[in-house]
Design an enzyme around this catalytic site. Structure first.
Site, PDB file in Angstrom:
ATOM      1  N   ARG A 105     -11.506  -8.203  55.163  1.00 25.34           N
ATOM      2  CA  ARG A 105     -12.624  -8.700  54.353  1.00 25.34           C
ATOM      3  C   ARG A 105     -13.930  -7.970  54.678  1.00 25.34           C
ATOM      4  O   ARG A 105     -14.803  -7.842  53.818  1.00 25.34           O
ATOM      5  CB  ARG A 105     -12.860 -10.198  54.616  1.00 25.34           C
ATOM      6  CG  ARG A 105     -11.766 -11.110  54.113  1.00 25.34           C
ATOM      7  CD  ARG A 105     -12.264 -12.553  54.156  1.00 25.34           C
ATOM      8  NE  ARG A 105     -11.179 -13.515  54.091  1.00 25.34           N
ATOM      9  CZ  ARG A 105     -10.602 -13.947  52.971  1.00 25.34           C
ATOM     10  NH1 ARG A 105     -11.013 -13.480  51.815  1.00 25.34           N
ATOM     11  NH2 ARG A 105      -9.630 -14.828  52.994  1.00 25.34           N
TER      12      ARG A 105
ATOM     13  N   GLU B  54     -16.874 -14.786  41.662  1.00 22.14           N
ATOM     14  CA  GLU B  54     -15.558 -14.491  42.242  1.00 22.14           C
ATOM     15  C   GLU B  54     -15.477 -13.047  42.722  1.00 22.14           C
ATOM     16  O   GLU B  54     -16.224 -12.186  42.260  1.00 22.14           O
ATOM     17  CB  GLU B  54     -14.485 -14.694  41.166  1.00 22.14           C
ATOM     18  CG  GLU B  54     -13.701 -15.974  41.309  1.00 22.14           C
ATOM     19  CD  GLU B  54     -12.650 -15.941  42.421  1.00 22.14           C
ATOM     20  OE1 GLU B  54     -12.771 -15.154  43.386  1.00 22.14           O
ATOM     21  OE2 GLU B  54     -11.693 -16.725  42.317  1.00 22.14           O
ATOM     22  N   ASP B  55     -14.531 -12.803  43.594  1.00 21.58           N
ATOM     23  CA  ASP B  55     -14.258 -11.437  44.037  1.00 21.58           C
ATOM     24  C   ASP B  55     -13.417 -10.675  43.021  1.00 21.58           C
ATOM     25  O   ASP B  55     -13.712  -9.543  42.671  1.00 21.58           O
ATOM     26  CB  ASP B  55     -13.572 -11.441  45.418  1.00 21.58           C
ATOM     27  CG  ASP B  55     -12.344 -12.357  45.489  1.00 21.58           C
ATOM     28  OD1 ASP B  55     -12.054 -13.077  44.507  1.00 21.58           O
ATOM     29  OD2 ASP B  55     -11.688 -12.367  46.542  1.00 21.58           O
TER      30      ASP B  55
ATOM     31  N   PHE C 121      -3.005  -3.520  44.806  1.00 22.66           N
ATOM     32  CA  PHE C 121      -3.524  -4.546  45.711  1.00 22.66           C
ATOM     33  C   PHE C 121      -4.674  -3.955  46.520  1.00 22.66           C
ATOM     34  O   PHE C 121      -4.495  -2.994  47.252  1.00 22.66           O
ATOM     35  CB  PHE C 121      -2.436  -5.101  46.627  1.00 22.66           C
ATOM     36  CG  PHE C 121      -2.891  -6.369  47.294  1.00 22.66           C
ATOM     37  CD1 PHE C 121      -2.852  -7.577  46.610  1.00 22.66           C
ATOM     38  CD2 PHE C 121      -3.401  -6.344  48.584  1.00 22.66           C
ATOM     39  CE1 PHE C 121      -3.318  -8.745  47.205  1.00 22.66           C
ATOM     40  CE2 PHE C 121      -3.870  -7.504  49.192  1.00 22.66           C
ATOM     41  CZ  PHE C 121      -3.819  -8.714  48.501  1.00 22.66           C
TER      42      PHE C 121
ATOM     43  N   ASP D 261      -7.333 -11.869  38.597  1.00 23.09           N
ATOM     44  CA  ASP D 261      -6.033 -11.221  38.568  1.00 23.09           C
ATOM     45  C   ASP D 261      -5.213 -11.901  37.462  1.00 23.09           C
ATOM     46  O   ASP D 261      -5.360 -11.564  36.294  1.00 23.09           O
ATOM     47  CB  ASP D 261      -5.438 -11.396  39.976  1.00 23.09           C
ATOM     48  CG  ASP D 261      -4.137 -10.649  40.198  1.00 23.09           C
ATOM     49  OD1 ASP D 261      -3.894  -9.678  39.491  1.00 23.09           O
ATOM     50  OD2 ASP D 261      -3.378 -11.042  41.099  1.00 23.09           O
TER      51      ASP D 261
HETATM   52  P1  IMP Z   1      -5.668 -15.211  40.150  1.00 26.90           P
HETATM   53  O1  IMP Z   1      -5.539 -16.694  40.092  1.00 26.90           O
HETATM   54  O2  IMP Z   1      -4.324 -14.542  40.054  1.00 26.90           O
HETATM   55  O3  IMP Z   1      -6.648 -14.635  39.151  1.00 26.90           O
HETATM   56  O4  IMP Z   1      -6.087 -14.873  41.608  1.00 26.90           O
HETATM   57  C1  IMP Z   1      -7.365 -14.701  42.013  1.00 26.90           C
HETATM   58  C2  IMP Z   1      -7.418 -14.660  43.519  1.00 26.90           C
HETATM   59  O5  IMP Z   1      -6.301 -13.947  44.062  1.00 26.90           O
HETATM   60  C3  IMP Z   1      -8.629 -13.902  43.969  1.00 26.90           C
HETATM   61  O6  IMP Z   1      -9.718 -14.739  44.120  1.00 26.90           O
HETATM   62  C4  IMP Z   1      -8.170 -13.280  45.265  1.00 26.90           C
HETATM   63  O7  IMP Z   1      -8.382 -14.187  46.325  1.00 26.90           O
HETATM   64  C5  IMP Z   1      -6.684 -13.088  45.091  1.00 26.90           C
HETATM   65  N1  IMP Z   1      -6.353 -11.681  44.723  1.00 26.90           N
HETATM   66  C6  IMP Z   1      -5.926 -11.227  43.526  1.00 26.90           C
HETATM   67  N2  IMP Z   1      -5.724  -9.897  43.534  1.00 26.90           N
HETATM   68  C7  IMP Z   1      -6.051  -9.481  44.777  1.00 26.90           C
HETATM   69  C8  IMP Z   1      -6.082  -8.190  45.410  1.00 26.90           C
HETATM   70  O8  IMP Z   1      -5.781  -7.121  44.839  1.00 26.90           O
HETATM   71  N3  IMP Z   1      -6.473  -8.192  46.709  1.00 26.90           N
HETATM   72  C9  IMP Z   1      -6.826  -9.320  47.384  1.00 26.90           C
HETATM   73  N4  IMP Z   1      -6.839 -10.527  46.826  1.00 26.90           N
HETATM   74  C10 IMP Z   1      -6.447 -10.618  45.533  1.00 26.90           C
HETATM   75 MG    MG Z   2     -10.482 -15.493  45.849  1.00 26.26          MG
END
Ligand code: IMP
Ligand code: MG
Length: 181
Positions: free
Chosen positions: A164, A98-99, A151, A102
């Site tokens: 990206r 994953e990138d 963010f 969050d």
């Molecule tokens: P989660 O389900 O809240 O953990 O969200 C994960 C996904 O939200 C990641 O794979 C990203 O695509 C997106 N995301 C969360 N934080 C950021 C950020 O700071 N910048 C860009 N994308 C984010």
């Molecule tokens: Mg993602």
């Protein structure tokens, strides 16, 4: 594009060095195993392609696209599968790449879904981790960097499909997304 960035958080060099480190550890941990890397599209694509080149074992690669956001900057809690795997995970040692993690909602959902398909193991590797915003207690096995609750964009991460291709990770100026959530 660069004018929308408030601050560079991680340089290309820092990302490269960390990816190398992680690749080395993963190569040791998966020795003798059937490693299958699942890249989570689209954000995970830069990190995945860098990471697998640092892994010295055979790697099977597949892609999955899931979405938990629209154009907003915080998670909706709704996870949709946009593209599923093309290969079977049964009996394999799965590493989800994953990138960023969050809230953890996306990963918790994805991990449970994959476990239901009968792999031998499922681990998670992310280049970025935002521990301050975690809602789901999902265990992350390999973490590149813990980052503050900002963010960020670049190195695969987007805001509304933009940024990206920035080679570094930067904090997006809040005025870019303010009043758009
Ligand atoms: P989660 O389900 O809240 O953990 O969200 C994960 C996904 O939200 C990641 O794979 C990203 O695509 C997106 N995301 C969360 N934080 C950021 C950020 O700071 N910048 C860009 N994308 C984010
Ligand atoms: Mg993602």
């Amino acid at each position: 594009m660069i004018n929308d960035i408030a601050k560079v958080l991680l340089t290309r060099e820092q990302l490269k060095e960390k990816t190398k480190e992680l690749g080395k550890i993963i190569s040791q941990d998966y020795k003798g195993k059937k490693l299958m890397v699942i890249c989570v599209l689209k954000g995970g694509v830069m990190f995945t392609t860098d990471l697998i080149r640092e892994i010295t074992l055979p790697v099977e690669l597949d892609f999955m696209a899931i979405s938990s956001y629209g154009a907003a900057t915080s998670t909706s809690g709704v996870v949709r599968i946009l593209k599923d795997l093309e290969t079977d995970v049964e009996g394999k040692d799965i590493l989800i790449v994953e990138d960023i993690i969050d809230s953890g909602l996306t990963l918790k959902y994805l991990k449970e879904l994959l476990i239901s398909r009968g792999p031998k193991s499922v681990k998670i590797c992310t280049i970025l981790n935002k521990p301050a915003r975690r809602q789901e207690n999902v265990h992350v096995d390999y973490i590149g960097f813990d980052i503050p609750d900002e963010f960020v964009v670049g190195y695969g991460l987007d805001y509304a499909e933009k940024y990206r291709n920035l080679p570094f990770v930067g904090i997006l100026k809040p005025e870019i997304y303010m009043n758009k959530n």
